[in-house]
Design a protein around this motif. Structure first.
Motif, short mmCIF file in Angstrom:
data_model
loop_
_atom_site.label_atom_id
_atom_site.label_comp_id
_atom_site.label_asym_id
_atom_site.label_seq_id
_atom_site.Cartn_x
_atom_site.Cartn_y
_atom_site.Cartn_z
N ASN A 1 19.73 61.84 85.72
CA ASN A 1 18.52 62.25 85.24
C ASN A 1 18.44 61.19 83.71
N LEU A 2 17.44 61.05 83.34
CA LEU A 2 16.97 61.08 81.60
C LEU A 2 16.44 62.13 81.22
N VAL A 3 16.81 62.05 80.09
CA VAL A 3 16.46 63.05 79.59
C VAL A 3 14.78 63.14 79.38
N SER A 4 14.50 61.93 78.92
CA SER A 4 12.80 61.07 78.13
C SER A 4 11.94 61.47 78.61
N PRO A 5 10.88 61.63 78.82
CA PRO A 5 10.33 61.40 80.04
C PRO A 5 9.93 60.32 79.49
N ASN A 6 9.24 59.17 78.57
CA ASN A 6 8.81 57.81 78.29
C ASN A 6 10.26 57.48 77.72
N PRO A 7 10.68 57.14 78.24
CA PRO A 7 12.10 55.69 77.44
C PRO A 7 11.72 54.82 77.66
N THR A 8 12.07 54.26 76.36
CA THR A 8 12.04 52.84 76.08
C THR A 8 12.71 52.64 76.24
N PHE A 9 13.99 52.27 76.30
CA PHE A 9 15.49 51.18 76.19
C PHE A 9 15.58 50.67 75.18
N GLU A 10 15.42 50.79 74.07
CA GLU A 10 14.80 49.81 73.23
C GLU A 10 15.76 50.25 71.87
N HIS A 11 16.75 51.35 71.66
CA HIS A 11 17.62 51.95 71.21
C HIS A 11 19.44 51.14 71.63
N GLU B 1 19.70 58.97 76.50
CA GLU B 1 20.71 60.49 76.91
C GLU B 1 20.13 60.28 78.62
N VAL B 2 21.00 60.96 79.22
CA VAL B 2 21.02 61.46 80.59
C VAL B 2 21.63 62.69 81.06
N GLU B 3 21.19 63.84 81.11
CA GLU B 3 21.55 64.56 82.47
C GLU B 3 22.45 64.84 83.23
N VAL B 4 24.18 65.00 83.22
CA VAL B 4 25.23 63.86 84.75
C VAL B 4 25.20 65.66 85.79
N GLN B 5 24.52 64.54 86.95
CA GLN B 5 24.59 65.91 88.13
C GLN B 5 25.30 65.17 88.71
N ASP B 6 25.51 65.90 90.15
CA ASP B 6 26.78 65.52 91.15
C ASP B 6 27.26 64.55 91.16
N LEU B 7 28.72 63.61 91.19
CA LEU B 7 29.33 62.89 91.43
C LEU B 7 29.17 62.70 93.22
N VAL B 8 28.71 60.80 92.93
CA VAL B 8 28.15 60.66 94.09
C VAL B 8 29.34 59.97 95.66
N CYS B 9 30.24 58.70 94.50
CA CYS B 9 31.17 58.67 95.14
C CYS B 9 31.93 57.88 93.72
N ILE B 10 33.02 57.40 94.57
CA ILE B 10 34.37 56.22 93.50
C ILE B 10 34.99 55.89 94.04
N ARG B 11 35.00 54.07 93.26
CA ARG B 11 35.17 53.52 93.89
C ARG B 11 36.65 52.63 92.96
N GLU B 12 37.40 51.90 93.61
CA GLU B 12 37.90 51.26 92.53
C GLU B 12 38.44 50.04 92.57
N TYR B 13 38.28 49.29 91.65
CA TYR B 13 38.00 47.58 91.20
C TYR B 13 39.99 47.96 91.02
N ILE B 14 40.19 47.02 91.85
CA ILE B 14 41.06 46.31 91.84
C ILE B 14 41.37 44.57 91.43
N GLY B 15 41.63 44.16 89.91
CA GLY B 15 41.22 43.14 89.41
C GLY B 15 42.19 41.66 90.50
N ARG B 16 43.19 42.10 90.46
CA ARG B 16 43.76 40.28 91.40
C ARG B 16 43.04 40.73 93.04
#
Length: 150
Positions: free
Chosen positions: A93-103, A59-74
């Motif tokens: 920011n990660l909510v867990s102080p000890n993330p495992t990335f196992e799930h 789980e993450v805690e969402v902060q400020d918008l950093v930037c916007i990018r457009e992807y136009i496939g063609r």
């Protein structure tokens, strides 16, 4: 023609390292910020939280918008000509102080892992969008709209 799609992405930085999904295609490994498509009736922040749970298992805690990018496939040799996606990159920011990335529950099609990558190495790996990597490495926050960049 497909509709324009919004995508929420997480920029998670700790100790001069960024957390990225590791992906594989015919050309080898490539790296992306975790995140993905916004669903109907979902805010961009909710999309980032859901996608991070699916792709990095945390789980993450969402902060400020950093930037916007457009992807136009063609505009890309191997791009999907019908794809137009607007990507919103948020500092998180990660909510867990000890993330495992196992799930990791719903990785992207090409996703093979999750990895902390030193910011100083972003120009040495295949990181998309590469312009964002340059900005993060140089701590450049001068512009928010990146346009259609690779």
């Amino acid at each position: 023609m497909k509709p324009i799609r919004n995508s929420g992405k997480a920029i998670i930085i700790q100790d001069e390292k960024i957390l990225l999904t590791v992906n594989k295609d015919d050309d080898g490994l490539f790296y992306l910020c975790p995140g993905g498509g916004q669903e109907h009736s979902e805010s961009l922040r909710q999309a980032v939280i859901r996608e991070c749970l699916e792709e990095i298992g945390e789980e993450v805690e969402v902060q400020d918008l950093v930037c916007i990018r457009e992807y136009i496939g063609r505009n890309y040799i191997d791009g999907d000509p019908g794809m137009h996606q607007v990507e919103f990159f948020f500092e998180c920011n990660l909510v867990s102080p000890n993330p495992t990335f196992e799930h990791v529950s719903v990785p992207d099609d090409h996703q093979v892992g999750v990895e902390w990558v030193e910011l100083s190495r972003l120009d040495e790996i295949r990181f998309y969008p590469s312009e964002l990597g340059v900005r993060l490495k140089n701590k450049d926050k001068s512009k928010r709209y990146l346009g259609d960049i690779n």
